[in-house]
Each structure stands twice: as structure tokens, then as C-alpha cells.
Write a protein that holds these residues in place. Structure first.
Motif, PDB file in Angstrom:
ATOM      1  N   SER A  66       1.262   1.242  -3.900  1.00  0.00           N
ATOM      2  CA  SER A  66      -0.050   1.076  -3.905  1.00  0.00           C
ATOM      3  C   SER A  66      -0.718   0.142  -5.051  1.00  0.00           C
ATOM      4  N   PHE A  90       0.987  -1.178  -0.145  1.00  0.00           N
ATOM      5  CA  PHE A  90      -0.062  -0.178   0.007  1.00  0.00           C
ATOM      6  C   PHE A  90       0.778   1.222   0.058  1.00  0.00           C
ATOM      7  N   GLY A 140       0.176  -5.324  -6.935  1.00  0.00           N
ATOM      8  CA  GLY A 140      -0.802  -5.443  -5.705  1.00  0.00           C
ATOM      9  C   GLY A 140      -1.083  -7.050  -5.205  1.00  0.00           C
ATOM     10  N   MET A 176      -4.705  -6.174  -1.214  1.00  0.00           N
ATOM     11  CA  MET A 176      -4.890  -4.863  -2.009  1.00  0.00           C
ATOM     12  C   MET A 176      -5.947  -4.729  -2.756  1.00  0.00           C
TER      13      MET A 176
END
Lengths: 308, 426
Positions: A249, A245, A255, A259
Motif C-alpha cells: 500500500s 496497493f 508507491g 497510488m
């Protein structure tokens, strides 16, 4: 607690005295409030999210809420984003846990064998584990930033390591490993303490080299501790969220499944699909635990003494 | 907090009194005010310099009938939206006035979280407000918000290196390449990170090629020829020698800083906030820091850009709606918009403010902005904007990997799923 009496065959069949029975009943009554609260706070959300996962429910279109059965599961499981995230999560889990095991073992041996300043060394080694993950993740992010980062300038001048998939994933794994090696070492050190000193002395009398003593004596004796450490870390690593994150992100397909769940549930407000993902993560974690316990024979902590 | 309001009896009140006493120093604590009998209007707004002074002015104007409390939202747009959405979905009645990014109005309106503007309030908002920004506050022909400030990107360039600003995208690329080959700073800076900024570039370019991403009623993903040309243009820039190394991770502030160093870049596509910043951080470069309408793919559409900015909306769950409408109207009044433009650099939504003589010095680029505002491109308007935006930025990132026709096909099918609220967000 009732099971422990049933389990050992010798005592299980013996009729309990009145006093024992009353005592056990009192014990159950005393446990009940705690057990009910536990079920309420863990069981209810689990069941509620399973219920949500069977619905089409988007907070932005509240009027279109309906029961859709397993449609959400088909949507998620047939989606390439989900499997990409699943692959990334599995990759991060396997590599970081493997590296952590090796480094953690080395650190545990060092901490176990140190003669001087033992307390100090153990404390220092634990510092990364004591730092809040998000805080640590931010310092990694600034360190690898192409404008301000000292690590980026040292290892990849003129590049932006966090913007490329391979390097970004490596940095995520590095941050994860740095953070949890101490935890691994701590669990392994508990296992090391189980290895009897006499056994090692006997082995060296028989002419075993240091490496042989490690592989033939220490590792087999430590196996339960290693498996528990691996189990804990695998479950933990599979749910990785905060490092990713903060660091990327989830950009450039870095991810994890957590996420993605967050993106669908909190950002996308799609309670149906988001809950489906959390249920799938729950199932995946359950499978990992099952494999460890049944296939590798990892013992849950606490059962350890009973079995031997 | 919401529940605390409903606690009856003495104990609740005493606890609250203690809490109020403990935090009396903080102007942000809103719940305390309502206890003392007066009405507090809670404004949730993103970080804007000097906005507290605007709030103070409106508090004076309210003359004690109600008190406006400013609650500053986090910096990141996603974080702002998340906080508001989470609380509104739970029916939180402590939020009154909401500062919405222009792309959120449709979503909040469709979900029933914001109240419609009607009667005199509506007439006040519509009076004198530019048509482009006003359109961002409407959903299904109803007015759901009041445009507080607008925003539009311009082309910023080095006047000492570029004598006349390029009209079209290809002219800009050629000029940049030429500068690079002469060993001069020639990079073109653009927001290419995987986030809303990349979506803005794509939407600007698509509109500048006369194309469309979504159909006019936002129910179909069109992604027509114009959009394919825009994908070509993004790919051309990303693979040209004039692209910055950090293009695929660059956001507004990164490219502002990179340009201000004066070492590598000749062009920058960014919001007007860069002008005031340049004057502070690099006064020498500021002398040759020039602006022009955004270059378009189709040279005749130069200056086609989509609008950004903030709208003020009133929460459906607000318990002080009349006061909240009044407060919002005050916060965006012509006078206060002028104050914000001069002191915080945010472009006004009321046309008369642009013609105010006091705007000339801090806002020399006002005519260029106004020209773009009067002929804005439409950004996709849909309640599923968040999904649309996330998908576009994911699919286009990194821009150097764009394969125009294939990428367009992928956009078409995945955006359609998002509009139907099927499908999975990456």
C-alpha cells in the motif's frame, strides 16, 4: 476509414461516384452514434478532470472552492513525494518491461518450437495472465509475509521482506513480471509467426549459427511486433496500481504515481490536486506513446499490413 | 439504490418487488423494507462481534415503528472511511446512522455530512457520558455524534518476568534490555507500521512528555519540545535490542499474535482487546498476563493516552432523521454498552457502566482504563485529520530512521501545508 482512401495517392484524387458517396454517407451515419457515445464517455471525463485540476477543490472544505489556474500543477511538480513516486514508477516500468521482454521472448520461442502438447503448454503458460491481479497479489503477499510466508522463510528467514524498500520493490516487480510475461510472450509469438521458415533455412544453409539466425534474421523481421509489445507493456506498467496497493500500500516509498493519485483523490478528497495528478499521468502516458511511435517507429496494430 | 427509490410507475415497482423477492433472505438488504410501508434505519458500522444482537434489541424497543438494518463496513479503517465519504459526497440518502472512528467527526461535520444533535437527543447523550469520549463527538462547540464506545491503550506485560511495571519509557527500555541480556523474552511490542497505529504511539508519547503536535485550535503545526522527545523515544526503542524485527510492519493484530506465542516479548503496548484473546489462545500465559497504565516519557505523566473508539452520527442526507437519532441513542444506551463490553470487549463511554458488578469478571482492568479515560491526552482534532495522520505515519516510518530534530522540522512544515489543505499527500 475515409483516410485510407486519401492516403494512397493513386486513388485519392479520383472523383467518387454518386453511389460510393451515398454509401460513405450512410457509413458515417451508422458510425455516428457509436462515435458520439465514445466521445461522451472518454472525452467528457478527460475534459472534466482538466477543469478540476485548475481549481482549488477539497470536498471537506466545499466553501473554499475557487479557480486557481496552474497552482495545482506547481504544487505537484515542485513536491518531492510526487517525484519519488514518479521515480519509483519509472524504475518499476523499465526493469519489469526489460525482464518481461527477455523472459517473454524465451517463452515465445519455447511455445513456438514445441512439437508435442503445444496446446497444453500454451494454456499452462497463460494461467498467470488469467488470474485476477488482486488475487495473485494477495497470494504473493502471504507468501512473503514474515510470519506465514513460505517464500519469506525460504529466502529471508527472520526478515520481513515487504517492509524494506529494496526487497519490497523487487517483490512488486517480481509479481508484475510473473503476471505479464505470458501476455508479452503471446504478442511476441504472433511476431514469430511472421518469420518465414524459408528465410531461416536459407540462413542456416549459408552457415549462420543459431544465435546469428536469432539476431540477424528473427529479430529484424519481428521488430514491429516487439515494438508493439513493448509499447503496450510500458503504458500498462506505468499505470501500475493493484500489485502495490495489495503488497505494500505504498509504504516505505514504494508507491507509484497512480497510488499517489488515489491517495489524494479518494482518501484525501482533494479533487484539485488529485485531478492534476491524473492529468499528469495522462500526459506522461501520451509522451511514452509518442516516443515509441515517432522515435522507434512502432506501428499501431492494424497499420502493420498497410505499410509493408 | 438511491435512484431506484425515485423510479415512479409500475415497472420500477415490479422490478423492485422482484429484487426484494430475490434477496428476501438477507437481513442486510435495507431498501426492501421501506417499500412495505415501514421505515428502515440503515446503520453502517464496522465489524463488531455480537453487534447484531444489540441491533435486534433496539428493534424490539422500536416495537415496529421502524426497523434497524445493520450494514457491516469493511474491516480496515481506511476502507470504512472511503466507503462512507464517497457515498456522502454524492449525497446518498440511504445511509442513516454512521459509525465514525473518533478521528473522523471533525472532517464529516465540517463537510456538512452529519447532522447536529440538539434538544433532548443531545441531553440524553451528554447525561452520564465521560468527558473525554464526549469531546471526540464535538466540533466547534456543537455535538455531532454520540460516543458509542471508547478505547485506550494499556501496557501489557509478563507478570512472571517483570515484577513491577515500569513507570517511564526509559525504565521500560532498561527492563527490556536487562531481560534480553539474561536470555529471556524481553522484546517491547508496539504498532510501528506505516499507518494510524504509529500516529497513536507518537501522540501518546508526545502527550506523555507534555508536548503538542498541533495548536489547540488545530490551525498551526506546533511540534514542540515534547514532540521532539517523543521522536527520541521512538527512535530509542526502534534501535534498541528490545525491538522486534518486524517493528516497522507491525499492526495491532501482529503484535497480539507475537506476544501470545510467549517466545520473544515481555511488553506490549496495545488496546484492551488483547486480554480476551489471550485467555482463548494461550490460557497458560494468560495467568501471568498483566496490565498497567501506559509508561510516559515524563514519569509523572504515566497513564497519559489518547482515546480511540467509535461515535454514532446521523447523515445529513438521511430521510428518517428522528428515527435515526432514536436508533442511535438506543444502540449506545448504558445497557447495550454493558452488553457490548462484556460480549465484544469494547470499553464503554458511560461511567456508570464501569461500576456495574457484572463488569468485574470480563473486565478486570476496568479501573486502569477508567483512570486513563478520566485524564485523556488530546489527539489532534481537525477536518484534515486524514492528511495529518498520513503525513505523520509516512514521515515517522520506519521509526529506526527518525532523526528527532530534523524529523520534527519536516513534520512542522508538511503538517502546516496539510492543515491549509495545500500540499500533496504521499
Amino acid at each position: 476509414m475515409s483516410e485510407s482512401t486519401v492516403e494512397s495517392p493513386a486513388r485519392g484524387k479520383r472523383v467518387l461516384s454518386e453511389g460510393k458517396k451515398a454509401e460513405r454517407r450512410l457509413g458515417l451515419w451508422l458510425c455516428a452514434p457509436a462515435a458520439i457515445v465514445m466521445i461522451a464517455v472518454t472525452g467528457y471525463p478527460v475534459i472534466y478532470s482538466i477543469w478540476l485540476s485548475l481549481q482549488r477543490y477539497d470536498l471537506r472544505f466545499p466553501g473554499q472552492r475557487e479557480f486557481v489556474g496552474l497552482t495545482n500543477y506547481i504544487t505537484v511538480l515542485s513536491n518531492s513525494y510526487w517525484w519519488t513516486a514518479f521515480g519509483v514508477t519509472a524504475l518499476i516500468t523499465v526493469i519489469s518491461v526489460a525482464v518481461e521482454l527477455v523472459l517473454g521472448m524465451a517463452l515465445a520461442l519455447v511455445m513456438h518450437r514445441t512439437l508435442v502438447a503445444r496446446g497444453l503448454i500454451r494454456t499452462v503458460a497463460l494461467i498467470p495472465y488469467g488470474i485476477v491481479t488482486v488475487v495473485a497479489a494477495y497470494s504473493w503477499r502471504y507468501a512473503w509475509d514474515d510470519n506465514t510466508g513460505y517464500l519469506a522463510q525460504l529466502f529471508a528467514p527472520g526478515e520481513a521482506p515487504l517492509t524494506h524498500r529494496a526487497s519490497a520493490l523487487s517483490i512488486i516487480i517480481l509479481a508484475e513480471v510473473w503476471k505479464t510475461v505470458p501476455f508479452m510472450a503471446l504478442l511476441l509469438m504472433a511476431g514469430l509467426a511472421l518469420v518465414p521458415e524459408d528465410l531461416l533455412k536459407a540462413a542456416s544453409m549459408d552457415g549462420a549459427s543459431g544465435w546469428q539466425r536469432f539476431t540477424k534474421v528473427i529479430l529484424p523481421v519481428m521488430k514491429p511486433a516487439i515494438l508493439v509489445a513493448l509499447l503496450f507493456r510500458t503504458l500498462d506498467a506505468f499505470r501500475i496500481f493493484d500489485n502495490i496497493f495489495v503488497l505494500t500500500s505504498g509504504a516505505q516509498e514504494t508507491g507509484s504515481v497512480s497510488m499517489q493519485t488515489y491517495n489524494n483523490l479518494i482518501r484525501g478528497l482533494n479533487l484539485g490536486v488529485g485531478s492534476t495528478m491524473s492529468v499528469l499521468i495522462f500526459i506522461a502516458v501520451a509522451i511514452i506513446a509518442f516516443v515509441f511511435v515517432k522515435v522507434f517507429g512502432a506501428a499501431a496494430p492494424g497499420n502493420d499490413g498497410g505499410k509493408r | 439504490m438511491g435512484r431506484a427509490h425515485r423510479v415512479p410507475g409500475r415497472r420500477g415497482r415490479r422490478l423492485r418487488a422482484a429484487l426484494c423477492a430475490a434477496v428476501i433472505a438477507s437481513p442486510l438488504v435495507a431498501a426492501c423494507g421501506s417499500e412495505s410501508g415501514g421505515i428502515t434505519v440503515n446503520v453502517y458500522y464496522s465489524t463488531e462481534e455480537n453487534f447484531d444482537q444489540v441491533v435486534a434489541k433496539c428493534n424490539d424497543a422500536a416495537a415496529g415503528r421502524y426497523k434497524i438494518a445493520l450494514n457491516v463496513l469493511p474491516r480496515g479503517a481506511d476502507d470504512q472511511r472511503e466507503q462512507m465519504v464517497r457515498r456522502l459526497a454524492a449525497g446518498d440518502s440511504d445511509m442513516d446512522v454512521l459509525g465514525l472512528d473518533v478521528t473522523w467527526v471533525a472532517e464529516f461535520a465540517e463537510a456538512g455530512w452529519i447532522a447536529e444533535w440538539t434538544g433532548q437527543d443531545k441531553a440524553d447523550v451528554e447525561n452520564g457520558t465521560l468527558a473525554g469520549p464526549l469531546a471526540t463527538a464535538r466540533w466547534k462547540d456543537k455535538l455531532y455524534a454520540a460516543p458509542k464506545n471508547t478505547n485506550v491503550q494499556l501496557l501489557w506485560y509478563r507478570g512472571d518476568l517483570v515484577p513491577t511495571p515500569p513507570q517511564s519509557w526509559s525504565e521500560m527500555l532498561d527492563a527490556a534490555k536487562q531481560l534480553k541480556s539474561q536470555g529471556k523474552p524481553g522484546n517491547i511490542l508496539m504498532t510501528g507500521a506505516q499507518y494510524e497505529g504509529l500516529v497513536v504511539q507518537f501522540a501518546n508519547l508526545t502527550a506523555g512528555a507534555g508536548g503538542k503536535i498541533l495548536s489547540d485550535d488545530s490551525t498551526k503545526a506546533v511540534v514542540d519540545d515534547g514532540a521532539v522527545k517523543a521522536l527520541h523515544a521512538l527512535h530509542d526503542l526502534a534501535t534498541s535490542p528490545a525491538a522486534s524485527a518486524s517493528l516497522s510492519n507491525a499492526k495491532e493484530d501482529n503484535i497480539r499474535q507475537e506476544f501470545e506465542t510467549g517466545k520473544s516479548a515481555a511488553f506490549e503496548i496495545n488496546w484492551p482487546f488483547v486480554y480476551a484473546s489471550m485467555a482463548k489462545s494461550n490460557p497458560d500465559l494468560a495467568k501471568v498476563f498483566k496490565w498497567a497504565p501506559l509508561p510516559a516519557i515524563d514519569g509523572s505523566k504515566t497513564g497519559t493516552a489518547i482515546l480511540g473508539g467509535f461515535d454514532l452520527a446521523i447523515s445529513t442526507y438521511s430521510r428518517h432523521k428522528p428515527e435515526a437519532f432514536e436508533a442511535a441513542t438506543c444502540l449506545r444506551s448504558a445497557e447495550n454498552q454493558k452488553f457490548s463490553a462484556i460480549n465484544s470487549g469494547v470499553p464503554p463511554t458511560i461511567e456508570s457502566v464501569y461500576h456495574d458488578p457484572e463488569m468485574a469478571e470480563p473486565y478486570p482492568m476496568r479501573d486502569t482504563i477508567l483512570a486513563e479515560l478520566k485524564n485523556p491526552a488530546t489527539r489532534p482534532v481537525t477536518p484534515a485529520y486524514q492528511n495529518v495522520s498520513t503525513l505523520i505515519s509516512t514521515i515517522l516510518s520506519p521509526p529506526s530512521d527518525i532523526d528527532p530534530v530534523k524529523t520534527a522540522d519536516r513534520l512542522r512544515s508538511e503538517l502546516q501545508d496539510a492543515l491549509d489543505s495545500k500540499g500533496v499527500l504521499p
